[in-house]
Design an enzyme around this catalytic site. Structure first.
Site, PDB file in Angstrom:
ATOM      1  N   ARG A 159    -157.501 -45.482  15.679  1.00  0.00           N
ATOM      2  CA  ARG A 159    -158.506 -45.417  16.746  1.00  0.00           C
ATOM      3  C   ARG A 159    -158.334 -46.565  17.739  1.00  0.00           C
ATOM      4  O   ARG A 159    -158.690 -46.437  18.910  1.00  0.00           O
ATOM      5  CB  ARG A 159    -159.927 -45.413  16.157  1.00  0.00           C
TER       6      ARG A 159
ATOM      7  N   GLU B  95    -173.020 -33.499  20.959  1.00  0.00           N
ATOM      8  CA  GLU B  95    -171.594 -33.185  21.033  1.00  0.00           C
ATOM      9  C   GLU B  95    -171.314 -31.820  21.660  1.00  0.00           C
ATOM     10  O   GLU B  95    -170.335 -31.661  22.400  1.00  0.00           O
ATOM     11  CB  GLU B  95    -170.979 -33.243  19.633  1.00  0.00           C
TER      12      GLU B  95
ATOM     13  N   PHE C 263    -168.228 -34.248  13.851  1.00  0.00           N
ATOM     14  CA  PHE C 263    -169.106 -33.741  14.905  1.00  0.00           C
ATOM     15  C   PHE C 263    -168.322 -33.078  16.030  1.00  0.00           C
ATOM     16  O   PHE C 263    -168.785 -32.107  16.631  1.00  0.00           O
ATOM     17  CB  PHE C 263    -169.966 -34.875  15.449  1.00  0.00           C
TER      18      PHE C 263
ATOM     19  N   HIS D 223    -162.543 -41.269  12.902  1.00  0.00           N
ATOM     20  CA  HIS D 223    -163.210 -41.316  11.603  1.00  0.00           C
ATOM     21  C   HIS D 223    -162.976 -40.039  10.794  1.00  0.00           C
ATOM     22  O   HIS D 223    -163.888 -39.495  10.167  1.00  0.00           O
ATOM     23  CB  HIS D 223    -164.713 -41.579  11.771  1.00  0.00           C
TER      24      HIS D 223
ATOM     25  N   ASP E 165    -169.490 -43.999   4.550  1.00  0.00           N
ATOM     26  CA  ASP E 165    -170.310 -43.022   5.273  1.00  0.00           C
ATOM     27  C   ASP E 165    -170.512 -41.733   4.470  1.00  0.00           C
ATOM     28  O   ASP E 165    -171.447 -40.974   4.725  1.00  0.00           O
ATOM     29  CB  ASP E 165    -169.674 -42.675   6.626  1.00  0.00           C
TER      30      ASP E 165
ATOM     31  N   ARG F  88    -160.416 -44.507  10.830  1.00  0.00           N
ATOM     32  CA  ARG F  88    -161.203 -45.745  10.885  1.00  0.00           C
ATOM     33  C   ARG F  88    -160.475 -46.897  10.191  1.00  0.00           C
ATOM     34  O   ARG F  88    -160.573 -48.048  10.610  1.00  0.00           O
ATOM     35  CB  ARG F  88    -162.547 -45.510  10.198  1.00  0.00           C
TER      36      ARG F  88
END
Length: 314
Positions: free
Chosen positions: A10, A58, A83, A109, A117, A167
């Site tokens: 990222r 989104e 998402f 991610h 998460d 991530r």
């Protein structure tokens, strides 16, 4: 021994957006209230008048991106993979894919390496979803350098692109002068007994597996397949013919990802044993990223076992 440099893919995404912004003014960047996490915040800081935060919406973001792209501007839009690919699938399919618009979806991610998460954010189905959209290009870079190069290539590409970023900070494999080309796999190690075709963070694990296999007298070919669609069928077919056994490796479900793409192709043109390393059709769980990679058997030692099994099936 040189120190191993680690960066998240990222980070390469954010860096590339700024570099593109310095050269071109015909694109905008959108985010869904996650600019710091997705690293589009770097672009926001440099070009605030060309950055749009669409909030936690989104589906709306993808529709807006489609509308802007329909006017001739290029658009990068970002959120977490869960998402972007999951929540907004219909908008991507109908508003971006169907009219074949130049929208680059920067999905960060992805995979179980999101870590703490947990299952709701650990998207291991996104490649499968995006593969079903006609004309969608899918890129899953192996390190931050390849990520940066791939983003620049996506800017120049015609049509929708889904880019998958992680991530977790992972080893940098490629030099700064590495040349990336959409649709081309890269042979990183030569070998004659088995081929490991890997994508994303599993490329580094494949390189480690190569060395482990070599100590046992097994010659493994390693291919980095950053572009999953369109698949580089030429390099896949050559590997199948020359080594006779394939192992695919990805931080994604074994259903519908790189393993599926390779298996579908080879089953029709040159059937050989194909074994898959990936998330075995289960949900993720919360925990430290490195421990989760161990839990879901996405390590070099697991690749070694699959490689031996594939060879035994010849």
């Amino acid at each position: 021994m040189a120190e191993i440099v680690k960066k998240a893919t990222r980070d390469g995404y954010g860096t590339a957006l700024v570099k593109l912004g310095e050269q071109f003014d015909d694109f905008i960047v959108m985010d869904a209230d996650l600019a710091e996490a997705t690293k589009t915040g770097k672009f926001k800081a440099a070009f605030p008048d060309r950055f749009y935060d669409c909030g936690i919406a989104e589906q709306n973001m993808m529709s807006i991106a489609a509308g802007v792209a329909a006017t001739g501007k290029k658009v990068f839009c970002s959120s977490f993979a869960m998402f972007a690919a999951g929540r907004a699938f219909e908008q991507i399919r109908n508003a971006i894919g169907y009219p074949h618009l130049h929208v680059v979806i920067g999905a960060t991610h992805a995979g179980v390496s999101v870590g703490e998460d947990g299952a709701t954010h650990q998207c291991c189905e996104d490649i499968a979803l995006m593969r079903t959209i006609p004309g969608m290009t899918i890129i899953n870079p192996a390190d931050a350098v390849e990520a940066e190069k791939a983003v620049i290539a996506a800017y120049h590409h015609d049509g929708p692109v889904y880019m998958r970023f992680g991530r977790l900070a992972i080893p940098v494999i490629f030099p700064d002068d590495y040349q990336f080309e959409i649709g081309k796999g890269v042979e990183l190690k030569s070998g004659t007994d088995v081929t490991i075709i890997a994508t994303g963070l599993l490329v580094n694990e494949a390189m480690i597996a190569h060395d482990l296999l070599e100590t046992e007298g097994i010659s493994a070919r390693i291919i980095n397949m950053a572009t999953i669609k369109p698949l580089d069928t030429e390099i896949v077919l050559r590997a199948a013919k020359e080594t006779g056994a394939i192992v695919t490796a990805e931080e994604h479900s074994i259903v519908g990802g790189l393993g599926g793409a390779v298996s579908e192709y080879l089953s029709e043109v040159f059937p050989v044993p194909v074994m898959k390393i990936g998330v075995n059709d289960v949900y993720g769980t919360s925990g430290p990223a490195d421990e989760l990679l161990d839990k879901y058997r996405l390590r070099a030692v697991d690749l070694v076992l699959k490689a031996k099994a594939a060879i035994a099936m010849k």
